[in-house]
Design a protein around this motif. Sequence first.
Motif, PDB file in Angstrom:
ATOM      1  N   THR A   1      -2.029   6.719  -1.316  1.00  0.00           N
ATOM      2  CA  THR A   1      -2.170   5.414  -0.670  1.00  0.00           C
ATOM      3  C   THR A   1      -2.262   4.321  -1.725  1.00  0.00           C
ATOM      4  O   THR A   1      -2.199   4.587  -2.932  1.00  0.00           O
TER       5      THR A   1
ATOM      6  N   SER B   1       3.062   6.142  -2.341  1.00  0.00           N
ATOM      7  CA  SER B   1       3.719   7.208  -1.571  1.00  0.00           C
ATOM      8  C   SER B   1       5.222   7.210  -1.802  1.00  0.00           C
ATOM      9  O   SER B   1       5.849   8.271  -1.803  1.00  0.00           O
TER      10      SER B   1
ATOM     11  N   GLY C   1       0.793  -1.221   0.000  1.00  0.00           N
ATOM     12  CA  GLY C   1       0.000   0.000   0.000  1.00  0.00           C
ATOM     13  C   GLY C   1       0.829   1.276   0.000  1.00  0.00           C
ATOM     14  O   GLY C   1       0.320   2.356  -0.307  1.00  0.00           O
ATOM     15  N   LYS C   2       2.106   1.156   0.328  1.00  0.00           N
ATOM     16  CA  LYS C   2       2.985   2.333   0.360  1.00  0.00           C
ATOM     17  C   LYS C   2       3.673   2.618  -0.974  1.00  0.00           C
ATOM     18  O   LYS C   2       4.387   3.614  -1.103  1.00  0.00           O
TER      19      LYS C   2
END
Length: 202
Positions: A115, A100, A96-97
């Motif tokens: 996200t 970012s 999920g990172k």
Amino acid sequence: MTKEFLMIKVGLILGIAGACRTDELVNLTVDDIEDVGSSLITKIPRIFVVTDVGNMLELFRKYLSLRPPHVKHKRLFLYYKAGKCSSQPVGKNTMGKIPSVVASYLKLPDVACYTGHCLRRSSATLLADAGVDITTIKRHAGWKSTTVAEGYVENSIENKTKIANQVLVGTTTSAITKTVNVSESNIPCNINFENCTNKCNI
């Protein structure tokens, strides 16, 4: 992006190509992807294809070749560091990172807004910006709701800019956006990453 980001690149490629949710990438197995030479055919269970644009297939194959022979599970994504993969599968938080990490690399503002859902939003936004109809966007991402799919089209800044230019000056010149080159060569892959955040919570 340098070689240390190989796993990130492969996640970015598959995530955007397939409008993938984070858990779909986490649970993706080596058996879910068929390499047919000129492309990858992926089932998650909806089918999507990755073609060899900007050496994307080379990156995938390189990452897959680093898979240790003793790994007992079939999860595709393994932790990658210092040019090697471990046997430990990548979890949902790490996956999920990915957006970012890419946003940070591109020095975009509000990095925390990028996200795991951004990969799915980016895929839909790219299609909308290319003028793809809502039915195709729904089919690609696996949405049943037209309202949800239309939300991605509505929130595409580039698409709105094209419309504004057509209305006001009769041109189709679009806004300049930042892109990320996922290739390790000098061949650009140019995945639009600037206009995709979770601020609208679609």
